[in-house]
Enzyme design. Structure first.
Site, PDB file in Angstrom:
ATOM      1  N   ASP A  45       4.244  15.977  -1.423  1.00 13.61           N
ATOM      2  CA  ASP A  45       5.708  16.043  -1.588  1.00 13.61           C
ATOM      3  C   ASP A  45       6.243  14.625  -1.776  1.00 13.61           C
ATOM      4  O   ASP A  45       6.190  13.806  -0.858  1.00 13.61           O
ATOM      5  CB  ASP A  45       6.349  16.682  -0.343  1.00 13.61           C
ATOM      6  CG  ASP A  45       7.851  16.849  -0.512  1.00 13.61           C
ATOM      7  OD1 ASP A  45       8.277  17.925  -0.973  1.00 13.61           O
ATOM      8  OD2 ASP A  45       8.589  15.894  -0.202  1.00 13.61           O
ATOM      9  N   TYR A  50      11.882   7.986  -3.791  1.00 11.91           N
ATOM     10  CA  TYR A  50      10.917   7.333  -2.899  1.00 11.91           C
ATOM     11  C   TYR A  50      10.264   6.122  -3.578  1.00 11.91           C
ATOM     12  O   TYR A  50       9.663   5.289  -2.907  1.00 11.91           O
ATOM     13  CB  TYR A  50       9.819   8.300  -2.426  1.00 11.91           C
ATOM     14  CG  TYR A  50      10.295   9.526  -1.667  1.00 11.91           C
ATOM     15  CD1 TYR A  50      11.612   9.632  -1.217  1.00 11.91           C
ATOM     16  CD2 TYR A  50       9.426  10.576  -1.387  1.00 11.91           C
ATOM     17  CE1 TYR A  50      12.038  10.762  -0.527  1.00 11.91           C
ATOM     18  CE2 TYR A  50       9.846  11.699  -0.701  1.00 11.91           C
ATOM     19  CZ  TYR A  50      11.155  11.794  -0.284  1.00 11.91           C
ATOM     20  OH  TYR A  50      11.575  12.914   0.392  1.00 11.91           O
ATOM     21  N   LYS A  75      11.473  15.411  -6.939  1.00  9.51           N
ATOM     22  CA  LYS A  75      12.885  15.802  -6.777  1.00  9.51           C
ATOM     23  C   LYS A  75      13.789  14.994  -7.691  1.00  9.51           C
ATOM     24  O   LYS A  75      13.544  13.815  -7.936  1.00  9.51           O
ATOM     25  CB  LYS A  75      13.314  15.603  -5.311  1.00  9.51           C
ATOM     26  CG  LYS A  75      12.327  16.192  -4.304  1.00  9.51           C
ATOM     27  CD  LYS A  75      12.775  16.084  -2.864  1.00  9.51           C
ATOM     28  CE  LYS A  75      11.625  16.437  -1.926  1.00  9.51           C
ATOM     29  NZ  LYS A  75      10.839  15.291  -1.464  1.00  9.51           N
ATOM     30  N   HIS A 108      17.617  17.290  -5.095  1.00 10.51           N
ATOM     31  CA  HIS A 108      17.353  16.637  -3.803  1.00 10.51           C
ATOM     32  C   HIS A 108      18.488  16.828  -2.791  1.00 10.51           C
ATOM     33  O   HIS A 108      18.253  17.080  -1.618  1.00 10.51           O
ATOM     34  CB  HIS A 108      17.098  15.149  -4.061  1.00 10.51           C
ATOM     35  CG  HIS A 108      16.288  14.468  -3.016  1.00 10.51           C
ATOM     36  ND1 HIS A 108      15.378  13.466  -3.297  1.00 10.51           N
ATOM     37  CD2 HIS A 108      16.234  14.630  -1.668  1.00 10.51           C
ATOM     38  CE1 HIS A 108      14.818  13.054  -2.174  1.00 10.51           C
ATOM     39  NE2 HIS A 108      15.315  13.739  -1.172  1.00 10.51           N
TER      40      HIS A 108
HETATM   41  P1  NAD Z   1       8.145  13.413   9.958  1.00  7.37           P
HETATM   42  O1  NAD Z   1       8.829  14.300  10.919  1.00  7.37           O
HETATM   43  O2  NAD Z   1       6.969  13.884   9.191  1.00  7.37           O
HETATM   44  O3  NAD Z   1       7.836  12.112  10.787  1.00  7.37           O
HETATM   45  C1  NAD Z   1       7.021  11.101  10.301  1.00  7.37           C
HETATM   46  C2  NAD Z   1       6.738  10.137  11.442  1.00  7.37           C
HETATM   47  O4  NAD Z   1       6.145  10.837  12.521  1.00  7.37           O
HETATM   48  C3  NAD Z   1       5.704   9.105  11.005  1.00  7.37           C
HETATM   49  O5  NAD Z   1       6.332   7.969  10.481  1.00  7.37           O
HETATM   50  C4  NAD Z   1       4.963   8.830  12.270  1.00  7.37           C
HETATM   51  O6  NAD Z   1       5.602   7.772  12.949  1.00  7.37           O
HETATM   52  C5  NAD Z   1       5.113  10.073  13.083  1.00  7.37           C
HETATM   53  N1  NAD Z   1       3.873  10.889  13.105  1.00  7.37           N
HETATM   54  C6  NAD Z   1       3.271  11.522  12.085  1.00  7.37           C
HETATM   55  N2  NAD Z   1       2.190  12.188  12.510  1.00  7.37           N
HETATM   56  C7  NAD Z   1       2.121  11.984  13.824  1.00  7.37           C
HETATM   57  C8  NAD Z   1       1.228  12.423  14.830  1.00  7.37           C
HETATM   58  N3  NAD Z   1       0.206  13.224  14.566  1.00  7.37           N
HETATM   59  N4  NAD Z   1       1.450  12.010  16.112  1.00  7.37           N
HETATM   60  C9  NAD Z   1       2.497  11.203  16.406  1.00  7.37           C
HETATM   61  N5  NAD Z   1       3.379  10.769  15.508  1.00  7.37           N
HETATM   62  C10 NAD Z   1       3.191  11.161  14.231  1.00  7.37           C
HETATM   63  O7  NAD Z   1       9.288  12.854   8.983  1.00  7.37           O
HETATM   64  P2  NAD Z   1       9.449  12.599   7.446  1.00  7.37           P
HETATM   65  O8  NAD Z   1       8.384  11.732   6.889  1.00  7.37           O
HETATM   66  O9  NAD Z   1      10.831  12.151   7.250  1.00  7.37           O
HETATM   67  O10 NAD Z   1       9.318  14.059   6.836  1.00  7.37           O
HETATM   68  C11 NAD Z   1       8.149  14.553   6.187  1.00  7.37           C
HETATM   69  C12 NAD Z   1       8.355  14.631   4.712  1.00  7.37           C
HETATM   70  O11 NAD Z   1       9.516  15.410   4.407  1.00  7.37           O
HETATM   71  C13 NAD Z   1       8.658  13.289   4.030  1.00  7.37           C
HETATM   72  O12 NAD Z   1       7.535  12.462   3.915  1.00  7.37           O
HETATM   73  C14 NAD Z   1       9.216  13.777   2.719  1.00  7.37           C
HETATM   74  O13 NAD Z   1       8.180  14.217   1.869  1.00  7.37           O
HETATM   75  C15 NAD Z   1      10.075  14.946   3.186  1.00  7.37           C
HETATM   76  N6  NAD Z   1      11.484  14.557   3.405  1.00  7.37           N
HETATM   77  C16 NAD Z   1      12.423  15.107   2.580  1.00  7.37           C
HETATM   78  C17 NAD Z   1      13.750  14.783   2.736  1.00  7.37           C
HETATM   79  C18 NAD Z   1      14.765  15.414   1.842  1.00  7.37           C
HETATM   80  O14 NAD Z   1      15.942  14.997   1.841  1.00  7.37           O
HETATM   81  N7  NAD Z   1      14.402  16.416   1.062  1.00  7.37           N
HETATM   82  C19 NAD Z   1      14.168  13.874   3.719  1.00  7.37           C
HETATM   83  C20 NAD Z   1      13.199  13.314   4.550  1.00  7.37           C
HETATM   84  C21 NAD Z   1      11.867  13.679   4.385  1.00  7.37           C
END
Ligand code: NAD
Length: 278
Positions: A45, A50, A75, A108
């Protein structure tokens, strides 16, 4: 280990767990996506905003994995909704990704102050008709936005990708999505590390009961609700940990206890509200 798939309302399906690359630095993206593909992820994704679609594309090209075995989402960014911009924008994304189509293309954010999300959705429908995206959907759309795009076009998005985690469950949107056969993609599934989800008692105790980590318990909670997730990490051991969630099942009581972490007051949101992003 087999990653479950979920059916979409257009007859296609999507791997329920993938790898999200928000905030993965462009210079580190090829390495991180290569590691994700090596440990078994097949769903990536990304998004134009990004700035790392080229790194995703480089990792895909170097992987040797057949295109049919990969699922790639990108997106449309907020400043490309008007006129023919969506067509230009997907062309740029496909060039960077080195692909001739994406599996899923999303609007998005609705950017409601600009009042152009219906137009953006109409153009994204055309992109699917042109074969540039197999499935199409939206992100960060509230119920009013969803109702308006469906009323205007008759085309129901395959997914709505929204902030969703145990502290912020967005039940109004998930109820609407269930009633209209729209799958929910949960972004920030781990609360982006901004909320102490892992220390919350129902999460910690469910994890301990199954010999899993709190992150794995949270991801399992999403999967059992039918949500699609793509947790982000740039560390190989966490990429592996986040994928290792298909060999246990939370009990109904454990699910209910985690459900209860959000009393439904909207207080657990950790990122921007759709009305504030324009
Ligand atoms: P997430 O909830 O996946 O959190 C990521 C953070 O969690 C990492 O930086 C790390 O610090 C921690 N983490 C990951 N795995 C872990 C583990 N096993 N144990 C402990 N900590 C851990 O947040 P995200 O990256 O914002 O969301 C996931 C994906 O969603 C993004 O990469 C993106 O592809 C998507 N996203 C979309 C939007 C949108 O507006 N559509 C916005 C934000 C994110």
């Amino acid at each position: 280990m087999t990653i479950s798939t979920v059916p979409l309302n257009d007859g296609l399906s999507i791997p329920q767990l993938g790898y999200g690359v928000f905030k993965v630095p462009p210079t580190d993206t090829e390495r991180a996506v290569t590691e994700a593909l090596e440990v078994g992820y097949r769903h990536i994704d990304t998004a134009a905003i990004y700035g790392n679609e080229e790194g995703v594309g480089a990792a895909i090209a170097a992987s040797g994995i057949s295109r049919a075995d990969l699922y790639v989402t990108t997106k449309l960014w907020n400043d490309r909704h008007d006129g023919d911009e969506p067509r230009a924008a997907i062309g740029e994304s496909l060039d960077k990704l080195g692909l001739d189509h994406v599996d899923l293309y999303l609007v998005h954010w609705p950017t409601p102050a600009k009042d152009n999300y219906v137009h953006a959705w109409e153009r994204v429908i055309e992109l699917r008709e042109a074969g540039l995206a197999r499935s199409i959907g939206v992100s960060n759309h509230l119920v009013a936005h969803l109702e308006r795009i469906v009323a205007a076009t008759g085309v129901v998005p395959a997914v709505n990708q929204i902030e969703l985690h145990p502290a912020y469950q967005q039940r109004e949107i998930t109820d609407w999505a269930a009633a209209h056969d729209v799958r929910i993609e949960a972004w920030g599934p781990l609360g982006q590390g901004k909320y102490d989800l892992f220390g919350a008692e129902p999460v910690a105790s469910a994890a301990a009961a199954h010999g899993k980590t709190p992150a794995q318990a949270v991801l399992r909670w999403h999967l059992q609700h039918g949500f699609i997730v793509f947790p982000k990490s740039v560390r190989r051991e966490r990429l592996e940990e986040n994928l290792d969630v298909f060999d246990f099942t939370l009990t109904d009581a454990e699910m209910a206890a985690i459900d209860a972490l959000d009393p439904g007051e909207g207080t657990g949101r950790v990122s921007a509200h759709p009305d504030e992003v324009n």
